[in-house]
Design a protein around this motif. Structure first.
Motif, PDB file in Angstrom:
ATOM      1  N   SER A   1       9.408  21.581   8.550  1.00 25.39           N
ATOM      2  CA  SER A   1      10.041  20.868   7.440  1.00 25.39           C
ATOM      3  C   SER A   1       9.396  21.189   6.097  1.00 25.39           C
ATOM      4  O   SER A   1       9.968  20.909   5.040  1.00 25.39           O
ATOM      5  CB  SER A   1       9.953  19.353   7.680  1.00 25.39           C
ATOM      6  N   GLY A   2       8.185  21.740   6.157  1.00 21.02           N
ATOM      7  CA  GLY A   2       7.477  22.063   4.931  1.00 21.02           C
ATOM      8  C   GLY A   2       6.697  20.900   4.342  1.00 21.02           C
ATOM      9  O   GLY A   2       6.097  21.022   3.271  1.00 21.02           O
ATOM     10  N   LYS A   3       6.683  19.752   5.040  1.00 22.05           N
ATOM     11  CA  LYS A   3       5.937  18.591   4.565  1.00 22.05           C
ATOM     12  C   LYS A   3       4.439  18.835   4.746  1.00 22.05           C
ATOM     13  O   LYS A   3       4.006  19.417   5.739  1.00 22.05           O
ATOM     14  CB  LYS A   3       6.342  17.336   5.331  1.00 22.05           C
ATOM     15  N   ASN A   4       3.648  18.360   3.788  1.00 25.44           N
ATOM     16  CA  ASN A   4       2.199  18.562   3.840  1.00 25.44           C
ATOM     17  C   ASN A   4       1.545  17.416   4.615  1.00 25.44           C
ATOM     18  O   ASN A   4       0.758  16.638   4.071  1.00 25.44           O
ATOM     19  CB  ASN A   4       1.626  18.658   2.428  1.00 25.44           C
TER      20      ASN A   4
ATOM     21  N   ALA B   1       7.878   4.702  12.070  1.00 24.73           N
ATOM     22  CA  ALA B   1       8.063   3.690  11.034  1.00 24.73           C
ATOM     23  C   ALA B   1       7.402   4.088   9.716  1.00 24.73           C
ATOM     24  O   ALA B   1       7.907   3.767   8.631  1.00 24.73           O
ATOM     25  CB  ALA B   1       7.512   2.350  11.512  1.00 24.73           C
ATOM     26  N   LEU B   2       6.273   4.804   9.796  1.00 20.63           N
ATOM     27  CA  LEU B   2       5.530   5.157   8.579  1.00 20.63           C
ATOM     28  C   LEU B   2       5.789   6.573   8.083  1.00 20.63           C
ATOM     29  O   LEU B   2       5.347   6.935   6.989  1.00 20.63           O
ATOM     30  CB  LEU B   2       4.029   4.966   8.810  1.00 20.63           C
TER      31      LEU B   2
ATOM     32  N   CYS C   1       5.668  11.067   4.169  1.00 20.55           N
ATOM     33  CA  CYS C   1       6.327  12.261   3.627  1.00 20.55           C
ATOM     34  C   CYS C   1       6.353  12.271   2.105  1.00 20.55           C
ATOM     35  O   CYS C   1       6.528  13.329   1.487  1.00 20.55           O
ATOM     36  CB  CYS C   1       7.755  12.365   4.164  1.00 20.55           C
ATOM     37  N   LYS C   2       6.187  11.124   1.479  1.00 22.15           N
ATOM     38  CA  LYS C   2       6.213  11.037   0.021  1.00 22.15           C
ATOM     39  C   LYS C   2       4.867  11.372  -0.618  1.00 22.15           C
ATOM     40  O   LYS C   2       4.789  11.549  -1.831  1.00 22.15           O
ATOM     41  CB  LYS C   2       6.637   9.634  -0.405  1.00 22.15           C
ATOM     42  N   GLN C   3       3.817  11.455   0.199  1.00 24.57           N
ATOM     43  CA  GLN C   3       2.480  11.705  -0.340  1.00 24.57           C
ATOM     44  C   GLN C   3       2.249  13.199  -0.569  1.00 24.57           C
ATOM     45  O   GLN C   3       2.872  14.036   0.075  1.00 24.57           O
ATOM     46  CB  GLN C   3       1.416  11.156   0.624  1.00 24.57           C
ATOM     47  N   ASN C   4       1.352  13.512  -1.472  1.00 26.64           N
ATOM     48  CA  ASN C   4       1.018  14.919  -1.725  1.00 26.64           C
ATOM     49  C   ASN C   4       0.379  15.555  -0.491  1.00 26.64           C
ATOM     50  O   ASN C   4       0.580  16.738  -0.207  1.00 26.64           O
ATOM     51  CB  ASN C   4       0.067  15.031  -2.918  1.00 26.64           C
ATOM     52  N   GLU C   5      -0.426  14.782   0.221  1.00 31.84           N
ATOM     53  CA  GLU C   5      -1.058  15.244   1.450  1.00 31.84           C
ATOM     54  C   GLU C   5      -1.252  14.027   2.348  1.00 31.84           C
ATOM     55  O   GLU C   5      -1.645  12.962   1.892  1.00 31.84           O
ATOM     56  CB  GLU C   5      -2.404  15.901   1.178  1.00 31.84           C
ATOM     57  N   ALA C   6      -0.932  14.195   3.626  1.00 30.87           N
ATOM     58  CA  ALA C   6      -1.025  13.076   4.551  1.00 30.87           C
ATOM     59  C   ALA C   6      -1.481  13.571   5.915  1.00 30.87           C
ATOM     60  O   ALA C   6      -1.556  14.778   6.171  1.00 30.87           O
ATOM     61  CB  ALA C   6       0.317  12.354   4.660  1.00 30.87           C
TER      62      ALA C   6
ATOM     63  N   TYR D   1       0.849  -1.201   0.000  1.00 34.90           N
ATOM     64  CA  TYR D   1       0.000   0.000   0.000  1.00 34.90           C
ATOM     65  C   TYR D   1       0.883   1.249   0.000  1.00 34.90           C
ATOM     66  O   TYR D   1       0.856   2.048   0.936  1.00 34.90           O
ATOM     67  CB  TYR D   1      -0.921  -0.004   1.227  1.00 34.90           C
ATOM     68  N   PRO D   2       1.669   1.419  -1.058  1.00 35.35           N
ATOM     69  CA  PRO D   2       2.599   2.563  -1.099  1.00 35.35           C
ATOM     70  C   PRO D   2       1.878   3.902  -1.087  1.00 35.35           C
ATOM     71  O   PRO D   2       2.482   4.932  -0.781  1.00 35.35           O
ATOM     72  CB  PRO D   2       3.356   2.354  -2.411  1.00 35.35           C
ATOM     73  N   GLU D   3       0.575   3.901  -1.408  1.00 32.23           N
ATOM     74  CA  GLU D   3      -0.195   5.141  -1.438  1.00 32.23           C
ATOM     75  C   GLU D   3      -0.755   5.521  -0.068  1.00 32.23           C
ATOM     76  O   GLU D   3      -1.383   6.590   0.078  1.00 32.23           O
ATOM     77  CB  GLU D   3      -1.355   5.005  -2.435  1.00 32.23           C
ATOM     78  N   ALA D   4      -0.548   4.686   0.963  1.00 27.86           N
ATOM     79  CA  ALA D   4      -1.093   4.957   2.302  1.00 27.86           C
ATOM     80  C   ALA D   4      -0.691   6.356   2.763  1.00 27.86           C
ATOM     81  O   ALA D   4       0.493   6.702   2.761  1.00 27.86           O
ATOM     82  CB  ALA D   4      -0.620   3.913   3.301  1.00 27.86           C
ATOM     83  N   ASN D   5      -1.683   7.153   3.163  1.00 23.25           N
ATOM     84  CA  ASN D   5      -1.395   8.555   3.482  1.00 23.25           C
ATOM     85  C   ASN D   5      -2.017   9.035   4.800  1.00 23.25           C
ATOM     86  O   ASN D   5      -1.885  10.202   5.146  1.00 23.25           O
ATOM     87  CB  ASN D   5      -1.865   9.470   2.345  1.00 23.25           C
ATOM     88  N   VAL D   6      -2.684   8.129   5.529  1.00 24.15           N
ATOM     89  CA  VAL D   6      -3.235   8.507   6.838  1.00 24.15           C
ATOM     90  C   VAL D   6      -2.913   7.418   7.851  1.00 24.15           C
ATOM     91  O   VAL D   6      -3.163   6.233   7.603  1.00 24.15           O
ATOM     92  CB  VAL D   6      -4.771   8.710   6.777  1.00 24.15           C
TER      93      VAL D   6
END
Length: 254
Positions: A173-176, A121-122, A127-132, A76-81
């Protein structure tokens, strides 16, 4: 944050608060993965609530968390929450000479370490997602101690402080990545405390329904709130600031 078309990981997702949010978020068109320790319970929940995805794991075990993080990254590389809901609450006497040292810190391993370890761990994946989003579950008792729950309040206070630090670092950090702390009051439907301390009990406090708590939390997530403090938790927050000793003492009788 728009609460649809997300892939959501919920620890402690097979019962109580975690399951309540899993059901609601599933209805909204999300892919929801619930984590639990007992495979039989996972199977039952998946059968009862079609569409939920089950993953067996133990947030109090570093080895288990590493395996889960690797599995999620691969499948599930798209996991964002990430919704950190796993937790336990015990009442016990610190003067009990029969208690093993390991037993005294069970809440630390699950409530506090589990939240920190799972988040850490996650985080690289989030951090790789557009929004998390990361949601942590503390408690109204993070603001003042419940004497018959000597470790629970301490762990929830730790979750509160950790969540603030995580939010500040991510903002800089500027991460969304949105970070929200959910601060539930007493929710009797969760059956969070399986045992009691003989001869002692907390004073009678009003209980919030799971449905009401879910509505508060969902609204907070949609609005990217820093924290959601509903119902009696607001009173406990005030009491913790101005009358911590008297309120803590009043929570024990007998």
């Amino acid at each position: 944050m728009k609460l649809s078309n997300n892939t959501i990981i919920i620890t402690g997702g097979t019962s109580g608060i975690g399951l309540a949010y899993a059901k609601e978020l599933l209805k909204r068109g999300n892919k929801v993965i619930v984590i639990g320790r007992n495979q039989k319970t996972i199977d039952r929940v998946m059968k009862e609530y079609k569409g939920l995805i089950g993953l067996q794991g133990d947030v109090s075990s570093l080895d288990s968390i590493r395996k889960m993080a690797s599995f999620i990254k691969e499948n599930y590389p798209e996991a964002n929450v990430l919704f950190n809901s796993a937790g336990i609450m015990r009442s016990f006497k610190l003067l009990d000479e029969k208690m093993e040292l390991e037993q005294a810190t069970a809440e630390v391993d699950i409530n506090l370490k589990g939240t920190m370890w799972m988040t850490q761990a996650l985080l690289p994946q989030l951090c790789k997602q557009n929004e998390a989003m990361v949601v942590t579950v503390s408690s109204g008792l993070s603001y003042l101690t419940s004497p018959i729950h000597p470790v629970y309040s301490a762990t929830k206070a730790g979750v509160h402080m950790y969540t603030d630090a995580l939010r500040i670092q991510l903002n800089k950090s500027g991460k969304n990545i949105h970070v929200m702390e959910l601060v539930p009051p007493l929710v009797a439907e969760t059956n969070l405390e399986p045992n009691g301390t003989k001869g002692e009990s907390t004073t009678s406090m009003p209980s919030m329904s799971l449905d009401t708590l879910v509505k508060h939390g969902i609204k907070g997530m949609e609005k990217n709130k820093k924290r959601v403090v509903p119902g009696l938790s607001k009173v406990l927050r005030f009491a913790g600031k101005f009358f911590p000793d008297s309120f803590s003492n009043s929570m024990v009788r007998g």
